[in-house]
Design a protein around this motif. Structure first.
Motif, PDB file in Angstrom:
ATOM      1  N   VAL A 119       0.842  -1.204   0.000  1.00 38.48           N
ATOM      2  CA  VAL A 119       0.000   0.000   0.000  1.00 38.48           C
ATOM      3  C   VAL A 119       0.872   1.247   0.000  1.00 38.48           C
ATOM      4  N   GLN A 120       0.287   2.345  -0.473  1.00 36.70           N
ATOM      5  CA  GLN A 120       0.963   3.638  -0.400  1.00 36.70           C
ATOM      6  C   GLN A 120       0.461   4.392   0.823  1.00 36.70           C
ATOM      7  N   LYS A 121       1.314   5.227   1.354  1.00 36.89           N
ATOM      8  CA  LYS A 121       0.930   6.034   2.521  1.00 36.89           C
ATOM      9  C   LYS A 121      -0.126   7.047   2.090  1.00 36.89           C
ATOM     10  N   ALA A 122      -1.203   7.102   2.808  1.00 41.38           N
ATOM     11  CA  ALA A 122      -2.270   8.059   2.524  1.00 41.38           C
ATOM     12  C   ALA A 122      -2.455   8.971   3.733  1.00 41.38           C
ATOM     13  N   THR A 123      -2.950  10.166   3.474  1.00 40.05           N
ATOM     14  CA  THR A 123      -3.345  11.064   4.576  1.00 40.05           C
ATOM     15  C   THR A 123      -4.822  10.802   4.835  1.00 40.05           C
ATOM     16  N   PRO A 124      -5.164  10.173   5.968  1.00 35.02           N
ATOM     17  CA  PRO A 124      -6.553   9.756   6.158  1.00 35.02           C
ATOM     18  C   PRO A 124      -7.495  10.915   6.452  1.00 35.02           C
ATOM     19  N   VAL A 125      -8.700  10.823   5.924  1.00 38.19           N
ATOM     20  CA  VAL A 125      -9.787  11.702   6.349  1.00 38.19           C
ATOM     21  C   VAL A 125     -10.252  11.168   7.698  1.00 38.19           C
ATOM     22  N   LYS A 126     -10.373  12.055   8.691  1.00 40.66           N
ATOM     23  CA  LYS A 126     -10.623  11.577  10.061  1.00 40.66           C
ATOM     24  C   LYS A 126     -12.115  11.365  10.329  1.00 40.66           C
ATOM     25  N   ILE A 197     -18.893  18.873   9.690  1.00 42.29           N
ATOM     26  CA  ILE A 197     -17.809  18.645   8.718  1.00 42.29           C
ATOM     27  C   ILE A 197     -17.571  19.916   7.891  1.00 42.29           C
ATOM     28  N   GLU A 198     -18.660  20.532   7.419  1.00 40.83           N
ATOM     29  CA  GLU A 198     -18.526  21.753   6.603  1.00 40.83           C
ATOM     30  C   GLU A 198     -17.826  22.869   7.391  1.00 40.83           C
ATOM     31  N   ASP A 199     -18.243  23.032   8.643  1.00 33.80           N
ATOM     32  CA  ASP A 199     -17.701  24.135   9.455  1.00 33.80           C
ATOM     33  C   ASP A 199     -16.227  23.926   9.805  1.00 33.80           C
ATOM     34  N   ASN A 200     -15.782  22.665   9.808  1.00 29.50           N
ATOM     35  CA  ASN A 200     -14.415  22.359  10.271  1.00 29.50           C
ATOM     36  C   ASN A 200     -13.708  21.398   9.319  1.00 29.50           C
ATOM     37  N   PHE A 201     -13.904  21.590   8.000  1.00 28.58           N
ATOM     38  CA  PHE A 201     -13.421  20.594   7.038  1.00 28.58           C
ATOM     39  C   PHE A 201     -11.925  20.300   7.176  1.00 28.58           C
ATOM     40  N   ALA A 202     -11.131  21.336   7.482  1.00 29.73           N
ATOM     41  CA  ALA A 202      -9.676  21.133   7.589  1.00 29.73           C
ATOM     42  C   ALA A 202      -9.320  20.266   8.800  1.00 29.73           C
ATOM     43  N   ALA A 203     -10.089  20.393   9.883  1.00 29.68           N
ATOM     44  CA  ALA A 203      -9.823  19.590  11.091  1.00 29.68           C
ATOM     45  C   ALA A 203     -10.074  18.100  10.830  1.00 29.68           C
ATOM     46  N   ASN A 205      -9.314  16.802   7.991  1.00 34.04           N
ATOM     47  CA  ASN A 205      -8.316  16.513   6.945  1.00 34.04           C
ATOM     48  C   ASN A 205      -8.851  16.612   5.521  1.00 34.04           C
ATOM     49  N   PHE A 206     -10.005  17.248   5.307  1.00 34.47           N
ATOM     50  CA  PHE A 206     -10.413  17.516   3.927  1.00 34.47           C
ATOM     51  C   PHE A 206      -9.563  18.663   3.389  1.00 34.47           C
ATOM     52  N   ARG A 207      -9.148  18.547   2.121  1.00 35.52           N
ATOM     53  CA  ARG A 207      -8.305  19.584   1.518  1.00 35.52           C
ATOM     54  C   ARG A 207      -9.104  20.857   1.218  1.00 35.52           C
ATOM     55  N   ASN A 208     -10.353  20.677   0.804  1.00 38.55           N
ATOM     56  CA  ASN A 208     -11.193  21.846   0.497  1.00 38.55           C
ATOM     57  C   ASN A 208     -12.657  21.468   0.688  1.00 38.55           C
ATOM     58  N   PRO A 209     -13.550  22.455   0.823  1.00 39.67           N
ATOM     59  CA  PRO A 209     -14.965  22.159   1.090  1.00 39.67           C
ATOM     60  C   PRO A 209     -15.630  21.319  -0.013  1.00 39.67           C
ATOM     61  N   ASP A 210     -15.162  21.473  -1.270  1.00 37.68           N
ATOM     62  CA  ASP A 210     -15.769  20.719  -2.381  1.00 37.68           C
ATOM     63  C   ASP A 210     -15.596  19.210  -2.213  1.00 37.68           C
ATOM     64  N   ASP A 211     -14.533  18.812  -1.507  1.00 38.39           N
ATOM     65  CA  ASP A 211     -14.277  17.373  -1.351  1.00 38.39           C
ATOM     66  C   ASP A 211     -15.308  16.692  -0.441  1.00 38.39           C
ATOM     67  N   ILE A 212     -16.061  17.476   0.326  1.00 41.00           N
ATOM     68  CA  ILE A 212     -17.105  16.869   1.178  1.00 41.00           C
ATOM     69  C   ILE A 212     -18.167  16.239   0.286  1.00 41.00           C
ATOM     70  N   ALA A 213     -18.585  16.971  -0.749  1.00 44.14           N
ATOM     71  CA  ALA A 213     -19.583  16.423  -1.682  1.00 44.14           C
ATOM     72  C   ALA A 213     -19.004  15.233  -2.441  1.00 44.14           C
TER      73      ALA A 213
END
Length: 367
Positions: A119-126, A197-203, A205-213
């Motif tokens: 596997v490759q190292k990934a930055t997990p979404v928490k 999640i929207e209010d704290n997307f960076a916490a 580990n989302f890179r940007n708000p669009d990635d939530i959708a």
């Protein structure tokens, strides 16, 4: 060779070259490769990752955990024959379908052996992304007590136990203890809302708000792919947990991927269709084992009450389960794996020796 010998219970003692401690979870162990070996394999095998991406060998075991404890059987059985190979085979099957159908890649680059992923190292979404198509388990218990709002979603009155929900519900929870997020308790595994999640997307580990959708779309589409395939086998996909992360490919593009495992009897509830139509629930997942434990011990509260964890750990440590219990679990896991993949699960008499030989001879990772 005894049955107990065929079980891969200890998976953190392989002589794989690494300069870091082996990370051993409840079921899998992770060996981070040296920088030299990572670069060499990326070059030799042509993996679609950055040239300096850290790689790991992930080895599954046959251990079985339930209620946050590892269970064992009589006669020295420290796991369930075939369980590890079944989990990997099912995950591999779904990850491949997701890729073929244009959903997203996974963290898996290579499968040297049925027990092993590179596997490759990934930055997990928490976030533990949980999807529910039926009301059962903890959600039903809360609903029966009068709760109607789950992760910001309101359910109607009048639902019955094990009924199909009006729509697929996404009920995320925290993965790990997250600190300093307004409105989110500092505890593992707490339900959160989309608004959190929207209010704290960076916490999270989302890179940007669009990635939530995008994450929600991958969640829904992944669930539908598995659900549709299981329906062809007259099996019902009841609920499941997905995990996501970010990786960078060889061209330097960052992308959101599926990680951990997907659609397995460990991470999902799968019900038998014919039995459900007759008004019975037949589990083709770990839930059957959990129910058995609840019925097996005289005080099930020990298993359900987090405040009684020391008693629960003692229960798991001091009670060897009947071999037939573990063999029942084995039949469930192997049976659903063979149904899903359409192939017989070939089990090795000595998986550890096989893994060592392959990683030494074909990958040069063992001295």
């Amino acid at each position: 060779m005894s049955l107990a010998d065929k079980v891969l219970a200890v998976n953190n003692d392989l002589p794989i070259r690494t300069r870091q401690p082996v990370h051993s979870g409840k079921v899998r162990s992770v060996y981070w490769l040296t920088e030299e070996d990572s670069r060499r394999l990326i070059r030799e095998k042509g993996y679609n990752v950055a040239a300096d991406a850290p790689l790991a060998i992930m080895v599954i075991s046959d251990r079985i955990s339930a209620f946050d404890c590892i269970w064992h059987g009589e006669g020295g059985m420290q796991g369930v024959p075939g369980k590890g190979a079944a989990l990997n085979a099912i995950s591999n099957h779904w990850f491949k379908l997701f890729r073929e159908q244009g959903l997203a890649d996974s963290h898996i680059l290579d499968i040297p052996h049925p027990f092993v992923w590179i596997v490759q190292k990934a930055t997990p979404v928490k976030i533990e992304a949980i999807c529910r198509q039926y009301i059962t388990g903890s959600m039903w218990r809360s609903y029966a007590k009068g709760e109607r709002e789950f992760c910001g979603i309101r359910l109607p009155d009048g639902l019955q136990k094990d009924q199909r929900l009006p729509e697929l519900l996404m009920t995320p929870s925290t993965k790990g203890i997250l600190k300093g997020i307004p409105g989110v308790p500092e505890a593992d595994d707490v339900n959160i809302t989309r608004q959190n999640i929207e209010d704290n997307f960076a916490a999270f580990n989302f890179r940007n708000p669009d990635d939530i959708a995008r994450y929600e779309r991958l969640l829904k589409e992944g669930f539908e792919v598995i659900s549709n395939e299981l329906a062809k086998l007259d099996q019902m996909f009841v609920d499941t947990k997905f995990e996501f992360g970010y990786v960078t490919d060889a061209a330097g593009n960052e992308k959101l991927i599926y990680m951990d495992e997907v659609g397995t009897p460990d991470s999902s509830r799968i019900w038998d269709g014919p039995a459900y139509r007759e008004g019975r629930i037949v589990e083709n997942s770990k839930e059957g084992f959990r129910q058995l434990l609840l019925n097996h011990f005289p005080d099930p509260d020990i298993l359900l009450n987090k405040e009684r964890m020391p008693e629960r750990e003692a229960l798991a440590r001091d009670n060897a389960l009947p071999v037939e219990v573990l063999m029942n679990v084995s039949r469930t896991y192997v049976g659903i794996a063979e149904k899903v993949t359409g192939q017989k699960l070939e089990l090795s008499d000595n998986p550890k020796a096989d893994i060592i030989a392959i990683l030494r001879d074909q990958y040069g990772l063992i001295d």
